[in-house]
Design an enzyme around this catalytic site. Structure first.
Site, PDB file in Angstrom:
ATOM      1  CE  LYS A   1      -1.581  -4.448   7.242  1.00  0.00           C
ATOM      2  NZ  LYS A   1      -2.166  -5.246   7.914  1.00  0.00           N
TER       3      LYS A   1
ATOM      4  CE  LYS B   1      -2.307  -3.205   3.154  1.00  0.00           C
ATOM      5  NZ  LYS B   1      -2.953  -3.817   2.125  1.00  0.00           N
TER       6      LYS B   1
END
Length: 838
Positions: free
Chosen positions: A631, A208
């Site tokens: 994350k 991303k």
């Protein structure tokens, strides 16, 4: 005839033939032969690495990686200017600002991209900031936009990348400004005739990131897609009796995967989940924006991926060009997978379009952050030999931790050695080593892990359909504390008590649906449900632009769609016609969300207005797990790792999902404390950790919707982070403070008990077997999921108990289903499929 004359004659003949149909037929035959030749890859899995030039490229890449920390393709870079974003509101607003300033190129890589995503809210008042409209404006201004999205297996994932591609390509039809400036590639291919030996069904492209003009980049856990936008108070409710135009989450952007997963996302304006009956699943995430040399490394990864997809899937497409880039030219263009076949199809475009030296970061250091890009990538995803530098970075940084390890992640599946097949990543061993070392040295040390209560979006965990989610949870529990090779048991085996060092939490949020008595009357008098009105609103603000599902210019006369649109508009008119009659033309005194009451200075639930009997209000209280999707790793207030990589084999091994992350250490230090002692903390890591902890503890105020004046909602080139200094900032400054830890665990204790008592929130430590599950949360249709469990509890008592919830922390239930087989082996979970869940 002399040989040289012979050669000249045949060369001239070839030149003449190139202009004929005969030559075109020859080239076509060569391309067809190569296409058919792909079937040979079925018996040659090494086909991208067996020729001499391919071996030379692999060796060159290996030499580069071996010279870098963590064996990454990218070097360590000084002088980066990096800004953090917590949750989607700030991030998406900053992305909208940066995209609007693009002048040359935009690279976007996402697991899922929703063209109809609103980057600013409320959507009704910010329609020009829908993602597709922003990209359309930039394409019309001459900006070249390159997008790579994961091509999903439709039977398993509902993100519909075909809609993404067709909707974006249809933004600038032939003959209009911007035509040809938006290119979208999907990968991997699932066409057996095109890619017989290279089809990948199990693994995904999970990166991303965004690169704009080679000047600025965004990287983290947030896809540009539905369900990700959220604010720090994390509202669950989106009912607006004062007017549906105040909605925050139109269409499929309102989602609760535990009740209903995304459905037919190509019908982006639809929503099968009624906002008047259910809450959404709130979303917590973290991302970064940066200027500096690392921007080049992110761009290089994109160009490699683009060229590999061109080679793998679009080699014979005139519409898809090869990308070359400054610094990777000539003998080094093989590092970014540039090919120059004898009969090329598609041109070559050199990037950046203007000299690289004109970038601000190329003229000198912009900031103080020492950073490095790391990735998980391999043959199927990038055409390279396996790289797992993300796992290398996680293991080294954790193993060297001196004071604390703080993890936020969507998953936590890891091994302590070779005995936990099918799990193979060894981040768990690094955690064991760090805790044992601290225990042997008698040093205060904590590993704090924050993960979702239920990963993977299951509905009722007792259902057969939830087998995959239960398998993930089973592997997580086995990673943490179940079985001799778990982290807890491996620490215990060395004479150290793991419960003194490792602490695991989830997040939860509550709210109240503002389904007022007057709005109920409005439904009854009009004969129209609020759910139909929410659909009409989505149609009104999402209908412009991309009804087409092909790359061709949309045609008029789709009578079915027009009839449905008119029906919905008529329903809305009927609903609104009753507004005065039921008294909703006056100010609505009850708030549309009470999520702010869990935050700093947000008031109390007992102080909230409700224009009716409080016993009726009870029906509208809701809760849901706050889904942790970031994350993130922070160690010792000095080092941060952030990106797309989960803690599981899919993300960490390199041979499964493709990932991109960034390792950061700020050399600009601030005076701080660590366990009461003076400590020099990295500004970037410390300020991010403090803001996260304040959010989770309820020590931050709720966010207003207007982010235009919020420094944290701007790109890094506009202003630095606002660290929101004050007493609460100072309170959480020392991450090892006993006072902070007492509040952290105390809030988790209280919040866990209240959610259990009021809502029977699952999973829970009292559910050790499936019989316990039925006793704790009986299966019946009397109460809606997420609502109050006891309808007879006095309303005032409900309000007073909700007053006790502060922030969003709850304990992870480590005893959940500990006496039951969580994931029985069978058709869904077996030796062939288990790696999907790890």
């Amino acid at each position: 005839m002399a040989p040289e004359e012979d050669s000249r004659m045949f060369a001239g003949l070839r030149d003449k033939l190139k202009a004929t149909n005969l030559y075109d037929a020859k080239v076509g035959a060569i391309h067809f032969k190569n296409k058919i030749g792909k079937f040979g890859n079925l018996i040659n899995s090494n086909h991208r690495h067996d020729e001499e030039h391919e071996k030379a490229t692999d060796e060159k890449r290996n030499r580069i990686a071996e010279s870098h920390r963590f064996n990454s393709f990218a070097p360590e870079r000084d002088g980066n200017k990096i800004k953090w974003y917590v949750d989607g509101q700030d991030y998406f607003y900053a992305v909208s600002v940066a995209l609007e300033k693009a002048k040359e190129t935009i690279y976007i890589e996402d697991w899922w991209l929703s063209p109809e995503l609103f980057l600013r809210r409320p959507p009704y008042y910010n329609q020009e900031y829908r993602l597709d409209q922003v990209l359309k404006r930039r394409a019309e201004a001459g900006v070249k936009i390159y997008i790579i999205v994961y091509k999903e297996v439709a039977a398993a994932v509902s993100c519909n990348s075909a809609h993404t591609k067709h909707a974006l390509h249809a933004l600038c039809p032939e003959g209009t400004p911007g035509h040809g400036n938006i290119s979208v590639l999907r990968h991997p291919d699932h066409n057996i005739f095109e890619n017989a030996g290279d089809m990948t069904f199990y693994w995904a492209h999970h990166e991303k990131f965004i690169v704009i003009d080679y000047e600025i980049a965004f990287i983290g856990g947030l896809d540009l897609c539905f369900g990700r936008w959220d604010s720090r108070q994390h509202p669950c409710a989106d009912v607006h009796p004062a007017g549906v135009q105040n909605e925050m989450f139109p269409g499929q952007d309102f989602n609760n995967n535990r009740i209903l997963d995304f459905q037919s996302v190509e019908d982006w304006k639809s929503n099968e989940l009624s906002k008047a009956d259910y809450g959404r699943m709130p979303w917590h995430d973290v991302a970064m924006c940066l200027i500096g040399d690392c921007v080049y490394d992110i761009a290089e990864h994109f160009v490699l991926r683009w060229n590999f997809v061109k080679r793998d899937k679009y080699k014979r497409s005139e519409k898809v060009e090869w990308l070359t880039m400054t610094g990777r030219e000539g003998e080094n263009e093989d590092l970014i997978a540039v090919q120059r076949p004898k009969h090329p199809v598609g041109g070559y475009s050199h990037h950046p379009l203007s000299p690289l030296e004109s970038r601000s970061w190329a003229r000198g250091q912009q900031g103080t952050v020492h950073a490095q890009i790391v990735r998980s990538s391999c043959d199927w995803s990038s055409g390279i030999l396996t790289e797992h530098s993300i796992q290398n970075a996680y293991c080294e940084v954790i193993r060297n931790a001196q004071h604390y390890v703080y993890i936020e992640n969507q998953f936590f599946i890891t091994a302590t050695g070779e005995e936990q097949a099918p799990i193979h990543n060894t981040i768990g061993r690094a955690i064991v080593d760090a805790c044992v070392r601290a225990g042997k040295e008698g040093r205060k040390f904590r590993v704090i892990i924050v993960i979702p209560a239920v990963p993977g979006f299951a509905g009722d965990l007792r259902d057969d359909a939830a087998m995959g989610t239960r398998a993930i949870m089973d592997y997580q529990y086995k990673s943490i504390h179940r079985g001799p090779h778990s982290i807890f048991e491996q620490i215990k085996a060395q004479g150290v008590d793991p419960k003194q060092y490792i602490f695991i939490f989830n997040l939860r949020s509550y709210d109240r649906l503002n389904k007022t008595p007057a709005m109920v009357q409005q439904e009854e008098r009009s004969g129209v449900k609020y759910q139909d009105v929410q659909r009409a609103e989505a149609e009104e603000i999402m209908a412009e632009g991309v009804h087409s599902t092909t790359d061709h210019k949309p045609t008029l006369g789709d009578s079915t769609a027009e009839d449905e649109k008119e029906r919905l508009m008529d329903q809305k008119r009927k609903f609104e016609a009753q507004r005065v009659e039921v008294g909703l033309d006056k100010e609505v005194t009850s708030t549309d969300s009470i999520a702010a009451t869990a935050m700093l200075n947000g008031g109390k639930v007992t102080e909230q207005r409700w224009d009716d009997d409080l016993e009726k209000e009870k029906e509208n209280f809701i809760q849901e797990e706050l889904y942790i999707h970031g994350k993130l790793l922070i160690v010792d207030d000095r080092i941060v790792i952030c990106g797309s990589s989960n803690i599981n084999d899919r993300s960490q091994l390199g041979v499964h999902d493709s990932e991109l992350s960034i390792v950061m250490e700020d050399y600009n230090t601030i005076d701080s404390a660590m366990d009461g002692q003076p400590f020099k903390a990295g500004r970037h890591a410390a300020t991010l950790r403090r803001l996260l902890w304040r959010e989770h503890l309820g020590l931050l105020p709720a966010q207003p919707l207007d982010a235009s004046k919020d420094p944290n909602a701007q790109p890094v080139d506009v202003c630095p982070n606002d660290i929101m200094e004050g007493p609460e900032y100072d309170f959480v400054a020392d991450p090892m403070s006993d006072q902070v830890w007492d509040m952290w665990t105390g809030n988790a204790d209280t919040n866990t008990q209240i959610f259990r008592h009021l809502f029977r929130a699952d999973p829970d430590d009292n559910i050790k077997t499936f019989d316990d599950y039925e006793a704790f949360l009986p299966r019946h249709n009397k109460f809606k999921q997420g609502h109050l469990h006891d309808p007879f509890m006095p309303a005032q008592e409900v309000r007073e108990k909700l007053d006790q919830i502060k922030g969003h922390l709850v304990w992870m239930p480590l005893d959940f289903l500990c006496d039951a087989p969580m994931a029985e082996k069978g058709l869904q979970v077996n030796a062939y499929t288990e790696s999907i869940y790890t």
